[in-house]
Enzyme design. Sequence first.
Site, PDB file in Angstrom:
ATOM      1  N   HIS A  73       0.842  -1.196   0.000  1.00  0.00           N
ATOM      2  CA  HIS A  73       0.000   0.000   0.000  1.00  0.00           C
ATOM      3  C   HIS A  73       0.881   1.252   0.000  1.00  0.00           C
ATOM      4  O   HIS A  73       2.102   1.170   0.201  1.00  0.00           O
ATOM      5  CB  HIS A  73      -0.944   0.031   1.208  1.00  0.00           C
ATOM      6  CG  HIS A  73      -0.285  -0.353   2.498  1.00  0.00           C
ATOM      7  ND1 HIS A  73       0.702   0.391   3.077  1.00  0.00           N
ATOM      8  CD2 HIS A  73      -0.448  -1.429   3.288  1.00  0.00           C
ATOM      9  CE1 HIS A  73       1.092  -0.194   4.187  1.00  0.00           C
ATOM     10  NE2 HIS A  73       0.420  -1.309   4.334  1.00  0.00           N
TER      11      HIS A  73
HETATM   12  C1  T46 Z   1       3.201   0.956   6.809  1.00  0.00           C
HETATM   13  C2  T46 Z   1       3.853  -0.272   7.270  1.00  0.00           C
HETATM   14  C3  T46 Z   1       5.314  -0.075   7.544  1.00  0.00           C
HETATM   15  C4  T46 Z   1      -4.566   0.503  13.036  1.00  0.00           C
HETATM   16  O1  T46 Z   1      -5.686   0.276  13.517  1.00  0.00           O
HETATM   17  N1  T46 Z   1      -3.826   1.574  13.459  1.00  0.00           N
HETATM   18  C5  T46 Z   1      -2.602   1.854  12.954  1.00  0.00           C
HETATM   19  O2  T46 Z   1      -1.958   2.848  13.375  1.00  0.00           O
HETATM   20  C6  T46 Z   1      -2.065   1.029  11.911  1.00  0.00           C
HETATM   21  C7  T46 Z   1      -0.706   1.315  11.305  1.00  0.00           C
HETATM   22  C8  T46 Z   1      -2.811  -0.058  11.504  1.00  0.00           C
HETATM   23  N2  T46 Z   1      -4.031  -0.304  12.065  1.00  0.00           N
HETATM   24  C9  T46 Z   1      -4.779  -1.492  11.641  1.00  0.00           C
HETATM   25  C10 T46 Z   1      -5.186  -1.552  10.182  1.00  0.00           C
HETATM   26  C11 T46 Z   1      -5.243  -3.050   9.918  1.00  0.00           C
HETATM   27  O3  T46 Z   1      -6.502  -3.548  10.333  1.00  0.00           O
HETATM   28  O4  T46 Z   1      -3.935  -2.634  11.833  1.00  0.00           O
HETATM   29  C12 T46 Z   1      -4.174  -3.613  10.857  1.00  0.00           C
HETATM   30  C13 T46 Z   1      -2.886  -3.983  10.124  1.00  0.00           C
HETATM   31  O5  T46 Z   1      -2.471  -2.840   9.340  1.00  0.00           O
HETATM   32  P1  T46 Z   1      -1.754  -3.022   7.906  1.00  0.00           P
HETATM   33  O6  T46 Z   1      -2.312  -4.211   7.239  1.00  0.00           O
HETATM   34  O7  T46 Z   1      -1.853  -1.700   7.210  1.00  0.00           O
HETATM   35  O8  T46 Z   1      -0.262  -3.325   8.331  1.00  0.00           O
HETATM   36  P2  T46 Z   1       1.013  -3.386   7.406  1.00  0.00           P
HETATM   37  O9  T46 Z   1       2.064  -4.104   8.175  1.00  0.00           O
HETATM   38  O10 T46 Z   1       0.685  -3.892   6.055  1.00  0.00           O
HETATM   39  O11 T46 Z   1       1.440  -1.854   7.206  1.00  0.00           O
HETATM   40  C14 T46 Z   1       1.798  -1.058   8.323  1.00  0.00           C
HETATM   41  C15 T46 Z   1       1.191   0.328   8.184  1.00  0.00           C
HETATM   42  O12 T46 Z   1      -0.233   0.220   8.033  1.00  0.00           O
HETATM   43  C16 T46 Z   1       1.729   1.051   6.988  1.00  0.00           C
HETATM   44  O13 T46 Z   1       1.338   2.381   7.060  1.00  0.00           O
HETATM   45  O14 T46 Z   1       3.823   1.794   6.178  1.00  0.00           O
HETATM   46  O15 T46 Z   1       3.226  -0.897   8.386  1.00  0.00           O
END
Ligand code: T46
Length: 158
Positions: A73
């Site tokens: 993303h």
């Molecule tokens: C990035 C990389 C390095 C929240 O509720 N609050 C938060 O502050 C964040 C970051 C995520 N979430 C929730 C959203 C999803 O339901 O946590 C879950 C996992 O998030 P995501 O699938 O976006 O995680 P990654 O590891 O793919 O990405 C994260 C960050 O979202 C992104 O901004 O740059 O880590």
Amino acid sequence: MRFGLTYPMKSGILYGGKAGFKAMQYRLFDIRTIETPGEGYLSFFEGGTELPFEIKRIYYIHGTSAGVMRGGHAHRRQLLFCPYGRIRILLDDGREKAEVLLDSPDKGLLLDSGLWREMLWEQSDSVLCVAASEHYDEADYIRDYDQFLNWCKEAHKE
Ligand code: T46
């Protein structure tokens, strides 16, 4: 998407890109580190002065096995760092791709808005920490790659 018009970053660009193209907007960042002999190290950074933004949120990813890929993303500005382990960060600005290895607690990676990123865990239980410029808002994300490429085309016209 609420990325604004910060694309591309105006300073600190490491990656030149192809002639005539604008550079990818990421920057390696040395995290200041002080050793107390016999007791280890303390690393620190400050938002607003050292980082080009105030820190509104800290989050970290842990308990991840080697071989797992996360991300996929694009969104807002943030600093990534890995206080323990080894994580490869794959970046894409819609025209160029780059990789940065986070394998030291004193190494940071500054990402500007609008970079597609994926994170590959090369060592189990590596910890990925992130200092972000904004509070969490799912509307700040582009999670579809084709949509990201369309957004890049518009942004590159700026
Ligand atoms: C990035 C990389 C390095 C929240 O509720 N609050 C938060 O502050 C964040 C970051 C995520 N979430 C929730 C959203 C999803 O339901 O946590 C879950 C996992 O998030 P995501 O699938 O976006 O995680 P990654 O590891 O793919 O990405 C994260 C960050 O979202 C992104 O901004 O740059 O880590």
